[in-house]
Design an enzyme around this catalytic site. Sequence first.
Site, PDB file in Angstrom:
ATOM      1  N   TRP A  61      37.905   9.924   1.416  1.00  0.00           N
ATOM      2  CA  TRP A  61      36.635  10.322   0.803  1.00  0.00           C
ATOM      3  C   TRP A  61      36.414   9.553  -0.486  1.00  0.00           C
ATOM      4  CZ3 TRP A  61      36.870  16.090  -1.249  1.00  0.00           C
ATOM      5  CH2 TRP A  61      38.081  16.331  -1.898  1.00  0.00           C
ATOM      6  N   HIS A  71      16.670   6.181  -7.701  1.00  0.00           N
ATOM      7  CA  HIS A  71      15.649   5.308  -7.124  1.00  0.00           C
ATOM      8  C   HIS A  71      16.258   4.023  -6.572  1.00  0.00           C
ATOM      9  CE1 HIS A  71      12.284   7.817  -8.712  1.00  0.00           C
ATOM     10  NE2 HIS A  71      13.279   8.205  -9.505  1.00  0.00           N
ATOM     11  N   ASP A  79      10.119   9.407  -4.347  1.00  0.00           N
ATOM     12  CA  ASP A  79       9.668   9.594  -5.734  1.00  0.00           C
ATOM     13  C   ASP A  79       9.060  10.988  -5.884  1.00  0.00           C
ATOM     14  OD1 ASP A  79      10.256   6.959  -6.438  1.00  0.00           O
ATOM     15  OD2 ASP A  79       8.163   6.308  -6.523  1.00  0.00           O
ATOM     16  N   HIS A 104       8.758  12.002 -11.842  1.00  0.00           N
ATOM     17  CA  HIS A 104       9.247  10.646 -12.138  1.00  0.00           C
ATOM     18  C   HIS A 104       8.351   9.932 -13.154  1.00  0.00           C
ATOM     19  CE1 HIS A 104      10.904   6.686 -11.681  1.00  0.00           C
ATOM     20  NE2 HIS A 104       9.976   6.224 -10.880  1.00  0.00           N
TER      21      HIS A 104
HETATM   22 MN    MN Z   1      11.094   5.182  -7.212  1.00  0.00          MN
END
Ligand code: MN
Length: 256
Positions: free
Chosen positions: A61, A69, A75, A79
Amino acid sequence: MSVLSNLTSALASGTVKVVDLTAPLSSETPLLELPPEFGQTAQFQFEEISKYDDRGPAWYWNNFRTGEHTGTHFDAPIHWVTGQDKDDISEVPVAAFVAPAVVIDVTSEVEADPNFVIEKSHLDAFQEEHGAFPEGGWLLCRTGWSSRTTQEEMINNTETGPTSPGMSSECAQWVAEESVLQGIGVETIGTDAGAAHSFEPPFPCHSFFLGANKYGLAQLQNLDQLPATGAVVVASPLKIVEGSGSPVRVLALVEN
Ligand code: MN
């Protein structure tokens, strides 16, 4: 039969297929570059915890670090400064994550001019040909840009700076304020054109959509596998509390 059992039968028989619209997420994934005076988004990075070794004999793992982003991402309204009082990514209503989509194809225009922007007149022509945009739907902008897989090709710096397609300010304002759409999806690293820092207002897709509590999807792939109308997009971001966005696995359901 119920709607959902019809759907599961169609999935099993292949009458409805699932198309992956997501770019691979790795340390090679292209990402936004801002002028050096601004903070920068992080590349995706693995930190290995264990791999069947002394640190964990039976398990593999990793931890990872990434920008919200980076790569294919969603989005949220918060934002942008215009949406600062609106939803963070954990607050976006889940109904938005399963939505109809239409695809406008401007690949030939972008081949001729990488600074090409979609204008309201292109959307009028699309609706004339294909019917009205679906309520709460995504407008997916097929530009061919997803064939560019490296940082250099994706940003495409020229003497005028980043050079990639997008949407005009007037068109973005119409999508945000007049249309029934919930947002747009693009193949580029963000919803705005490469030159959008010079638009009025700067970065109009971000400014208008997020200010109107609408959304953006960036760095999509395989839009060429979708019909102009009739696809259903499943785009379910991580429920990051106070997050401004999130990497997302974007799928489309398409009727064969
Ligand atoms: Mn973005």
